[in-house]
Design a protein around this motif. Structure first.
Motif, PDB file in Angstrom:
ATOM      1  N   ARG A  74       0.871  -1.366  -0.057  1.00 45.82           N
ATOM      2  CA  ARG A  74      -0.013   0.119  -0.117  1.00 45.82           C
ATOM      3  C   ARG A  74       0.811   1.250   0.004  1.00 45.82           C
ATOM      4  N   ASN A  75       1.877   1.343   0.865  1.00 41.91           N
ATOM      5  CA  ASN A  75       2.958   2.253   0.839  1.00 41.91           C
ATOM      6  C   ASN A  75       3.761   2.328  -0.457  1.00 41.91           C
ATOM      7  N   MET A  76       3.833   1.387  -1.123  1.00 37.19           N
ATOM      8  CA  MET A  76       4.572   1.507  -2.618  1.00 37.19           C
ATOM      9  C   MET A  76       3.459   2.134  -3.317  1.00 37.19           C
ATOM     10  N   ARG A  77       2.365   1.994  -3.364  1.00 38.15           N
ATOM     11  CA  ARG A  77       1.640   2.290  -4.273  1.00 38.15           C
ATOM     12  C   ARG A  77       1.100   3.790  -3.926  1.00 38.15           C
ATOM     13  N   SER A  78       0.963   4.160  -2.755  1.00 41.43           N
ATOM     14  CA  SER A  78       0.662   5.480  -2.613  1.00 41.43           C
ATOM     15  C   SER A  78       1.531   6.023  -1.411  1.00 41.43           C
ATOM     16  N   PRO A  79       2.650   6.399  -1.760  1.00 36.39           N
ATOM     17  CA  PRO A  79       3.644   6.804  -0.436  1.00 36.39           C
ATOM     18  C   PRO A  79       3.482   8.092  -0.036  1.00 36.39           C
ATOM     19  N   GLY A  80       4.003   8.543   0.921  1.00 39.23           N
ATOM     20  CA  GLY A  80       4.024   9.712   1.711  1.00 39.23           C
ATOM     21  C   GLY A  80       5.115  10.630   0.809  1.00 39.23           C
ATOM     22  N   PRO A  81       5.492  11.890   1.367  1.00 36.95           N
ATOM     23  CA  PRO A  81       6.123  12.704   0.858  1.00 36.95           C
ATOM     24  C   PRO A  81       7.784  11.968   0.756  1.00 36.95           C
ATOM     25  N   GLY A  82       8.508  12.367   0.048  1.00 36.73           N
ATOM     26  CA  GLY A  82       9.952  11.915  -0.075  1.00 36.73           C
ATOM     27  C   GLY A  82      10.217  10.389  -0.923  1.00 36.73           C
ATOM     28  N   MET A  83       8.943   9.856  -1.088  1.00 39.19           N
ATOM     29  CA  MET A  83       9.280   8.648  -1.856  1.00 39.19           C
ATOM     30  C   MET A  83       8.519   8.402  -2.975  1.00 39.19           C
ATOM     31  N   THR A  84       9.220   7.845  -3.919  1.00 42.03           N
ATOM     32  CA  THR A  84       8.631   7.560  -5.274  1.00 42.03           C
ATOM     33  C   THR A  84       7.514   6.761  -5.339  1.00 42.03           C
ATOM     34  N   LYS A  85       6.657   7.034  -6.065  1.00 43.20           N
ATOM     35  CA  LYS A  85       5.295   6.006  -6.367  1.00 43.20           C
ATOM     36  C   LYS A  85       5.617   4.880  -7.288  1.00 43.20           C
ATOM     37  N   PHE A  86       5.228   3.681  -6.906  1.00 39.07           N
ATOM     38  CA  PHE A  86       5.595   2.509  -7.592  1.00 39.07           C
ATOM     39  C   PHE A  86       4.252   1.917  -8.130  1.00 39.07           C
ATOM     40  N   ASP A  87       3.796   2.427  -9.028  1.00 40.86           N
ATOM     41  CA  ASP A  87       2.441   1.831  -9.624  1.00 40.86           C
ATOM     42  C   ASP A  87       2.478   0.545 -10.296  1.00 40.86           C
ATOM     43  N   GLU A  88       1.461  -0.215 -10.742  1.00 45.83           N
ATOM     44  CA  GLU A  88       1.580  -1.443 -11.120  1.00 45.83           C
ATOM     45  C   GLU A  88       2.241  -1.552 -12.634  1.00 45.83           C
ATOM     46  N   LYS A  89       2.326  -0.276 -13.312  1.00 39.88           N
ATOM     47  CA  LYS A  89       3.210  -0.429 -14.501  1.00 39.88           C
ATOM     48  C   LYS A  89       4.841  -0.492 -14.239  1.00 39.88           C
ATOM     49  N   ILE A  90       5.089   0.014 -13.176  1.00 41.87           N
ATOM     50  CA  ILE A  90       6.540  -0.023 -12.640  1.00 41.87           C
ATOM     51  C   ILE A  90       6.731  -1.167 -11.912  1.00 41.87           C
ATOM     52  N   ILE A  91       6.037  -1.504 -10.947  1.00 44.18           N
ATOM     53  CA  ILE A  91       6.272  -2.954 -10.394  1.00 44.18           C
ATOM     54  C   ILE A  91       5.007  -3.680 -10.248  1.00 44.18           C
ATOM     55  N   PRO A  92       4.850  -4.758 -11.168  1.00 45.67           N
ATOM     56  CA  PRO A  92       3.494  -5.578 -11.104  1.00 45.67           C
ATOM     57  C   PRO A  92       3.134  -5.995  -9.728  1.00 45.67           C
ATOM     58  N   ALA A  93       1.829  -6.318  -9.683  1.00 45.18           N
ATOM     59  CA  ALA A  93       1.226  -6.993  -8.366  1.00 45.18           C
ATOM     60  C   ALA A  93       2.234  -8.216  -7.737  1.00 45.18           C
ATOM     61  N   LYS A  94       2.551  -9.179  -8.573  1.00 39.03           N
ATOM     62  CA  LYS A  94       3.265 -10.187  -8.117  1.00 39.03           C
ATOM     63  C   LYS A  94       4.768  -9.817  -7.683  1.00 39.03           C
ATOM     64  N   ASP A  95       5.422  -9.031  -8.326  1.00 39.10           N
ATOM     65  CA  ASP A  95       6.609  -8.422  -7.962  1.00 39.10           C
ATOM     66  C   ASP A  95       6.627  -7.528  -6.525  1.00 39.10           C
ATOM     67  N   ALA A  96       5.512  -6.649  -6.605  1.00 40.34           N
ATOM     68  CA  ALA A  96       5.278  -5.777  -5.190  1.00 40.34           C
ATOM     69  C   ALA A  96       5.227  -6.924  -4.135  1.00 40.34           C
ATOM     70  N   LYS A  97       4.494  -7.873  -4.354  1.00 42.42           N
ATOM     71  CA  LYS A  97       4.069  -8.911  -3.198  1.00 42.42           C
ATOM     72  C   LYS A  97       5.642  -9.543  -2.746  1.00 42.42           C
ATOM     73  N   ALA A  98       6.485  -9.926  -3.776  1.00 42.10           N
ATOM     74  CA  ALA A  98       7.668 -10.505  -3.550  1.00 42.10           C
ATOM     75  C   ALA A  98       8.831  -9.633  -2.850  1.00 42.10           C
ATOM     76  N   ILE A  99       8.574  -8.235  -3.155  1.00 40.82           N
ATOM     77  CA  ILE A  99       9.459  -7.157  -2.511  1.00 40.82           C
ATOM     78  C   ILE A  99       8.703  -6.967  -1.041  1.00 40.82           C
ATOM     79  N   ALA A 100       7.589  -6.690  -0.757  1.00 43.42           N
ATOM     80  CA  ALA A 100       6.899  -6.800   0.420  1.00 43.42           C
ATOM     81  C   ALA A 100       7.340  -7.850   1.279  1.00 43.42           C
ATOM     82  N   ASP A 101       7.212  -9.041   1.022  1.00 49.35           N
ATOM     83  CA  ASP A 101       7.600 -10.180   1.686  1.00 49.35           C
ATOM     84  C   ASP A 101       8.891 -10.471   2.070  1.00 49.35           C
ATOM     85  N   TYR A 102       9.763  -9.869   1.155  1.00 53.77           N
ATOM     86  CA  TYR A 102      11.266  -9.770   1.420  1.00 53.77           C
ATOM     87  C   TYR A 102      11.598  -8.726   2.461  1.00 53.77           C
ATOM     88  N   VAL A 103      11.080  -7.761   2.351  1.00 53.99           N
ATOM     89  CA  VAL A 103      11.229  -6.533   3.491  1.00 53.99           C
ATOM     90  C   VAL A 103      10.539  -7.108   4.884  1.00 53.99           C
TER      91      VAL A 103
END
Length: 107
Positions: A74-103
């Protein structure tokens, strides 16, 4: 003799599959690779070069309301000030999940 050859071929095939699995594991997870590609510039080793109070360390994450992988996404998709927004075009849902699980698992 034919059974012996077939058994040898099967054993070699299984050994090759197992070895390739270990090699893939040794080089890192998909989430780790994607994290390094998209996130590590601002979050080296789980830190935060923009806001040192908002690292990816569990204590800081949870203090800022990010307790689950879904919170991280959720923060990757709609971040606060200072963070780049990573929408599904940049990071698809499957990849976002992999990153989030890793974090969640790593920091």
């Amino acid at each position: 003799m034919r059974k012996c050859i077939i058994m040898t071929v099967c054993m070699l095939a299984v050994t090759g599959l197992v070895s390739s699995g270990f090699a893939a594991e040794a080089k890192g997870s998909k989430g780790e690779e994607l994290f390094k590609q998209h996130c590590a510039v601002c979050h080296p080793n789980g830190g935060n070069i923009v806001n040192p109070k908002k690292t990816l360390a569990k204590k800081d994450r949870e203090a800022n309301g990010f307790k689950t992988a879904q919170d991280v996404i959720r923060n990757m998709r709609s971040p606060g000030p200072g963070m780049t927004k990573f929408d599904e075009k940049i990071i698809p849902a499957k990849d976002a999940k992999a990153i989030a699980d890793y974090v969640i698992k790593t920091f």
